[in-house]
Design an enzyme around this catalytic site. Structure first.
Site, PDB file in Angstrom:
ATOM      1  N   CYS A 150      25.252  26.179  28.000  1.00  0.00           N
ATOM      2  CA  CYS A 150      26.381  25.286  28.245  1.00  0.00           C
ATOM      3  C   CYS A 150      27.704  26.022  28.443  1.00  0.00           C
ATOM      4  O   CYS A 150      28.621  25.501  29.072  1.00  0.00           O
ATOM      5  CB  CYS A 150      26.523  24.299  27.086  1.00  0.00           C
ATOM      6  SG  CYS A 150      24.973  23.539  26.582  1.00  0.00           S
ATOM      7  N   HIS A 203      33.815  19.949  22.859  1.00  0.00           N
ATOM      8  CA  HIS A 203      32.513  20.057  23.507  1.00  0.00           C
ATOM      9  C   HIS A 203      31.810  18.705  23.408  1.00  0.00           C
ATOM     10  O   HIS A 203      31.253  18.220  24.383  1.00  0.00           O
ATOM     11  CB  HIS A 203      31.693  21.165  22.839  1.00  0.00           C
ATOM     12  CG  HIS A 203      30.408  21.457  23.511  1.00  0.00           C
ATOM     13  ND1 HIS A 203      30.304  21.618  24.878  1.00  0.00           N
ATOM     14  CD2 HIS A 203      29.148  21.614  23.018  1.00  0.00           C
ATOM     15  CE1 HIS A 203      29.038  21.860  25.203  1.00  0.00           C
ATOM     16  NE2 HIS A 203      28.326  21.859  24.090  1.00  0.00           N
ATOM     17  N   HIS A 246      26.645  15.391  29.955  1.00  0.00           N
ATOM     18  CA  HIS A 246      26.682  16.821  29.666  1.00  0.00           C
ATOM     19  C   HIS A 246      26.163  17.555  30.903  1.00  0.00           C
ATOM     20  O   HIS A 246      24.984  17.487  31.231  1.00  0.00           O
ATOM     21  CB  HIS A 246      25.813  17.129  28.452  1.00  0.00           C
ATOM     22  CG  HIS A 246      25.962  18.526  27.930  1.00  0.00           C
ATOM     23  ND1 HIS A 246      26.637  19.516  28.628  1.00  0.00           N
ATOM     24  CD2 HIS A 246      25.517  19.119  26.789  1.00  0.00           C
ATOM     25  CE1 HIS A 246      26.603  20.634  27.930  1.00  0.00           C
ATOM     26  NE2 HIS A 246      25.936  20.417  26.816  1.00  0.00           N
TER      27      HIS A 246
END
Length: 399
Positions: free
Chosen positions: A164, A294, A328
């Site tokens: 990520c 996040h 995401h």
């Protein structure tokens, strides 16, 4: 570190092509997440799919690169006059003095998935069309090669794949290349597209929510996957940055390696990354007004990030996650949220966490649920990935 101006930036997500539509979606609190309709996937989950990628092919001179990931990369390059800005920078510095640093976690893996489905039923041999295309599609450097080719650049080029955090770490790598004198500017960015491996993989990890994700909500039950393409042109602030220009002021990186997928329970690596980013920016925790979390909406991630953020900032700065809009986007999450943070700074917008009906009472940070308007000078964007790959960016407006 020396401030690096984001002299141009652009973003494509499920809720907008270009920064204007993305900003409008943020302001209208309109999510791009919808029930999964990707290929023949049967999972009950919501995804942030960019519409239209199935409806075109890359032009003849780029045909070798044709795959979902590079189509998305191409779509991103077409927005907000980004290719014009890159061409003007090439005129200023020369093609060999502009770096290309991209981030991705899957690259064109969907092409390999399709090839395995078409392998010979007797010999298991992959189809003839696949092998010569691997270099330009699934190969991890495919994205960097593609962007470099499209923009006609010849400087240092690399692709970072650290889950990520991939397209957040591109800012740090580009800053080091520029500081070392290896280039005068850098095109940074990231692209990740939906594929079967990530959808079924995250399902196997029991991390997918059946509904659109609810970061920081007391009843959150998992994340929603999305896809995105984003880019920024970094140049030294003293050369191109006028008053109010959004700039990268600091970065922090860490790798705590606590677990393959689970973050350190006390957020040790996250704390280290955030503190390093503030130190490079020569800022104190008290200077930060907004934190783009996040905020994946998994119970563990949101709780651990909250511990890290609260231990440094307390409950003073506004915090929110924007994944309720985009999902995401994995290896593209860093650039997605850096560009959104740049928009927040430029527009004085602090977006309230979408789909968060009631903030988990165990979280101590000041989590916004509704949009707020007000001048912002400094913001932090956090990206924390699998394997403990952490990156924190400090963005601000040049004086």
């Amino acid at each position: 570190m020396t401030s690096l101006a984001l002299s141009a930036y652009t973003l494509v997500t499920a809720n907008g092509r270009g920064v204007g539509p993305v900003l409008q979606a943020l302001q209208e609190r309109r999510s791009g997440l919808k029930l999964c309709d990707f290929e023949d996937v049967t999972l009950k989950t919501s995804i942030g799919r960019v519409a239209g990628l199935e409806d075109f092919s890359l032009d003849h001179e780029l045909r070798a690169f044709d795959c979902r990931n590079n189509r998305l990369a191409w779509l991103g390059l077409q927005q907000d006059g980004f290719m014009v800005a890159a061409a003007e920078a090439k005129q200023r510095y020369g093609a060999h003095r502009i770096a290309v640093v991209m981030g991705t976690s899957t690259s064109g893996i969907l092409e390999t998935e399709h090839a395995y489905r078409e392998r010979d039923s007797f010999t298991d041999r992959l189809p003839d069309w696949y092998t010569p295309r691997y270099r330009y599609t699934h190969n991890m450097f495919s994205l960097g090669h593609f962007v470099r080719t499209c923009l006609g650049l010849q400087g240092p080029a690399m692709v970072i794949s650290t889950a990520c955090s991939s397209s957040a770490k591109v800012f740090a790598t580009a800053a080091r290349l520029m500081q070392a004198g290896l280039c005068d500017a850098a095109v940074v960015g990231g692209v990740d597209s939906l594929c079967l491996t990530t959808l079924y993989g995250f399902s196997a990890l029991q991390l997918l929510s059946a509904d659109p994700c609810r970061p920081c909500d007391e009843d959150r039950d998992g994340l929603s996957l999305g896809e995105a393409a984003g880019y920024a042109l970094l140049e030294f602030g003293e050369r191109v940055g006028g008053r109010g220009t959004v700039a990268l002021l600091g970065y922090g990186e860490s790798t705590d390696g606590y677990h393959m997928s689970h973050p350190h329970p006390e957020g040790a690596g996250a704390v280290r990354a955030i503190r390093d980013s503030l130190a490079r920016a020569s800022l104190r925790a008290e200077d930060i007004e907004y934190i783009n979390l996040h905020g994946t909406a998994t119970r563990a991630n949101d709780s651990v990030e909250d511990k890290a953020v609260y231990s440094i900032f307390g409950a003073r700065p506004a915090c929110s996650s924007t994944k309720g809009w985009t999902g995401h986007t994995l290896g593209a999450a860093g650039i997605t949220e850096a560009v959104i943070s740049a928009l927040c700074l430029a527009q004085g917008l602090m977006p309230g966490t979408l789909n968060c009906r009631r903030v988990d009472p165990s979280l101590k940070s000041r989590i916004l649920r509704e949009n707020q308007i007000g001048s912002i000078s400094f913001a932090v964007s956090n990206i924390f990935g699998f394997g403990g790959n952490n990156c924190s960016l400090v963005l601000g407006k040049l004086p």
